[in-house]
Scaffold this motif. Structure first.
Motif, short mmCIF file in Angstrom:
data_model
loop_
_atom_site.label_atom_id
_atom_site.label_comp_id
_atom_site.label_asym_id
_atom_site.label_seq_id
_atom_site.Cartn_x
_atom_site.Cartn_y
_atom_site.Cartn_z
N ASP A 305 0.81 -1.22 0.00
CA ASP A 305 0.00 0.00 0.00
C ASP A 305 0.84 1.27 0.00
N ARG A 306 1.84 1.30 0.89
CA ARG A 306 2.60 2.55 1.05
C ARG A 306 3.36 2.90 -0.22
N HIS A 307 4.04 1.92 -0.81
CA HIS A 307 4.81 2.19 -2.04
C HIS A 307 3.87 2.64 -3.17
N TRP A 308 2.73 1.96 -3.26
CA TRP A 308 1.77 2.32 -4.31
C TRP A 308 1.25 3.75 -4.10
N ARG A 309 0.95 4.11 -2.85
CA ARG A 309 0.44 5.45 -2.58
C ARG A 309 1.48 6.50 -2.94
N ASN A 310 2.74 6.22 -2.65
CA ASN A 310 3.79 7.18 -2.99
C ASN A 310 3.96 7.31 -4.50
N GLN A 311 3.92 6.17 -5.19
CA GLN A 311 4.03 6.22 -6.66
C GLN A 311 2.88 7.01 -7.26
N LEU A 312 1.66 6.74 -6.77
CA LEU A 312 0.48 7.43 -7.32
C LEU A 312 0.56 8.92 -7.04
N SER A 313 1.01 9.30 -5.86
CA SER A 313 1.15 10.71 -5.52
C SER A 313 2.18 11.39 -6.42
N SER A 314 3.32 10.70 -6.66
CA SER A 314 4.35 11.25 -7.55
C SER A 314 3.82 11.41 -8.96
N ASN A 315 3.04 10.42 -9.41
CA ASN A 315 2.48 10.49 -10.76
C ASN A 315 1.53 11.68 -10.90
N ARG A 316 0.69 11.90 -9.92
CA ARG A 316 -0.26 13.01 -10.00
C ARG A 316 0.45 14.35 -9.99
N GLU A 317 1.51 14.47 -9.18
CA GLU A 317 2.28 15.72 -9.17
C GLU A 317 2.89 15.97 -10.54
N SER A 318 3.42 14.90 -11.14
CA SER A 318 4.01 15.03 -12.48
C SER A 318 2.95 15.42 -13.52
N LEU A 319 1.78 14.78 -13.44
CA LEU A 319 0.70 15.09 -14.38
C LEU A 319 0.29 16.56 -14.26
N ARG A 320 0.20 17.06 -13.05
CA ARG A 320 -0.24 18.45 -12.86
C ARG A 320 0.81 19.45 -13.32
N ARG A 321 2.10 19.09 -13.19
CA ARG A 321 3.14 19.98 -13.74
C ARG A 321 3.04 20.03 -15.26
N SER A 322 2.86 18.87 -15.86
CA SER A 322 2.73 18.83 -17.32
C SER A 322 1.45 19.54 -17.77
N LEU A 323 0.40 19.38 -17.00
CA LEU A 323 -0.87 20.03 -17.32
C LEU A 323 -0.69 21.54 -17.38
N ALA A 324 0.01 22.12 -16.39
CA ALA A 324 0.25 23.56 -16.37
C ALA A 324 1.14 23.98 -17.53
N ARG A 325 2.13 23.12 -17.86
CA ARG A 325 3.06 23.45 -18.94
C ARG A 325 2.34 23.57 -20.29
N TYR A 326 1.33 22.72 -20.51
CA TYR A 326 0.67 22.69 -21.82
C TYR A 326 -0.70 23.36 -21.82
N GLY A 327 -1.02 24.08 -20.74
CA GLY A 327 -2.23 24.90 -20.73
C GLY A 327 -3.53 24.12 -20.62
N GLY A 328 -3.49 22.97 -19.92
CA GLY A 328 -4.69 22.16 -19.77
C GLY A 328 -5.40 22.41 -18.46
#
Length: 444
Positions: A305-328
């Motif tokens: 659970d813990r490793h998965w939660r950390n991976q998912l959190s990192s993925n969402r942070e990355s998605l939101r950075r990319s989202l801001a970069r491309y104006g989504g």
């Protein structure tokens, strides 16, 4: 819309019906024109969305009349009074003491007759494209023009039933939309055989509800689309004058088949009549991306659970950075899924490509799907067939892949983005076959 189909008993017939939503301010019953199949009707996303909007106004009841769909098939003529008895039997079975009736063509005629015969049961009526008499006669000289008249309808039923021939003639814009044509051919075939459709058509031609109109004490909204082929406005003006509490609404909707796919504008008119508001929202063109993690259950079981939660959190942070970069804009997030929209398809594709690459670096197999289309903006949410298509496209992709529709590929033609075809696919819950492409991993 996975709502069970129930059956009501009326005389010697079983009538199929569905109830959508919870008891609340009002019940709203839909009376279809000619033939129907309530299960297949809701398979089309546009129809499900229209019913969802109506369900915000009250509990929605849909039913197949005697002789159509999953109800008992009539072998002889059915009078308007018998259809009215059937409608009341459906209300009884659904536990509805009082309802708003929405009816098109002969379904609207039955609704008006029911309002006259059972004034205590009917709150109001919306009567769309309803002719008081099936054929021109003394005192009622109106009807369909020759091109859309009785002879042509009989020919279409005899030779083109189950082939969407009627819609191809009255709504030529449908001819190029394989998704709609595929759905409509299925809708016709499962609503009635050609002989059954002909019987229901004959019953509609024999209608004459003039004697009931001045007995309708409920408010009635009479709607006529001035762009509807073959029908002049005069019979609807006449009806609104005859009804004690009739209100006429002449519209330019350019919707050739409003009784098959209720448009947002039609639902707006209904909402304004019932509650005085028009909350349909605005429509816009959007580039839609869905992402999710492939094999998330396996990853969770393997890493904990813990490793998965950390991976998912990192993925969402990355998605939101990319989202801001491309104006989504982030629309919704659920579990390991991510739903975003962009003003430009090229920006959406670059976001999706970056998303799967970044996810791979942290050990996640992310996939993405994309489509462009018109959507309804409902607050922060987006609603429309384009949303469903994008989600289904993502389901066909594998880990590290970005799949897109041919629509997207055409829109970004001339860019430096590269694609490879992955064949024609059926998308779950979306009629038709769709050509899909994979974004080249080297594109940026």
């Amino acid at each position: 819309m996975n709502t069970p189909t129930e059956f009501a008993r009326s005389g010697d017939a079983d009538l199929a019906y569905k109830v959508i939503g919870q008891s609340g301010v009002r019940d709203i019953l839909l009376a279809f024109p000619l033939v129907s199949n309530v299960d297949v009707f809701l398979e089309l996303s546009e129809n499900a969305e229209a019913v969802d909007r109506l369900a915000k106004l009250g509990r929605v009841i849909l039913y197949d009349k005697r002789g159509a769909g999953m109800s008992d098939r009539a072998i002889g003529p059915v009078s308007v009074e018998q259809h009215s008895d059937d409608l009341v039997a459906v209300l009884d079975a659904a536990g509805s003491a009082r309802a708003v009736l929405l009816g098109w063509f002969d379904g609207g005629a039955v609704s008006l007759v029911t309002a006259a015969r059972h004034p205590d049961r009917i709150e109001s009526v919306v009567a769309s494209e309803v002719l008081a008499v099936g054929r021109p006669t003394d005192g009622f000289p109106w009807g369909f023009g020759p091109r859309y008249g009785e002879a042509m309808m009989r020919k279409l039923i005899a030779m083109g039933w189950g082939k969407a021939s009627m819609a191809r003639m009255t709504a030529p814009e449908w001819a190029g939309d394989a998704r709609l044509i595929d759905w409509l051919t299925r809708y016709e075939r499962l609503s009635a055989p050609p002989s059954g459709a002909a019987r229901v058509f004959d019953d509609a031609l024999e209608l004459d509800i003039r004697e009931y109109l001045d007995r309708v004490t409920a408010p009635v909204l009479v709607i006529h689309d001035l762009d509807f082929p073959g029908l002049p406005p005069e019979p609807f003006e006449w009806m609104a004058d005859v009804l004690p509490h009739g209100l006429l609404k002449l519209v330019h909707r350019n919707t050739s088949v409003p009784f098959v796919i209720p448009s947002d504008e039609l639902v707006d008119e209904i909402e304004e009549f019932l509650v005085g508001t028009r909350s349909g929202g605005r429509r816009e063109l959007a580039s839609i991306v869905f992402t999710d993690v492939v094999g998330s259950t396996t990853t969770l079981a393997r890493d904990g659970d813990r490793h998965w939660r950390n991976q998912l959190s990192s993925n969402r942070e990355s998605l939101r950075r990319s989202l801001a970069r491309y104006g989504g804009r982030e629309v919704n997030t659920a579990g390991d899924g991510f739903f975003a929209c962009f003003p430009l398809p090229s920006s959406a594709l670059r976001f999706a490509g970056e998303a799967v690459r970044d996810a791979a670096e942290i050990g996640l197999g992310l996939r993405a799907g994309m489509h462009c289309g018109e959507v309804l903006v409902d607050g922060a949410d987006l609603i429309g067939i384009a949303v469903h298509v994008a989600a289904r496209v993502a389901a066909h992709a594998g880990a590290g892949e970005v799949f897109l529709t041919d629509t997207v590929r055409i829109l970004v033609d001339g860019s430096d983005l590269r694609f490879e075809p992955v064949g024609a696919h059926r998308l779950k819950g979306v009629p038709g076959t769709w050509r899909l492409f994979r974004l080249d991993g080297g594109s940026s």
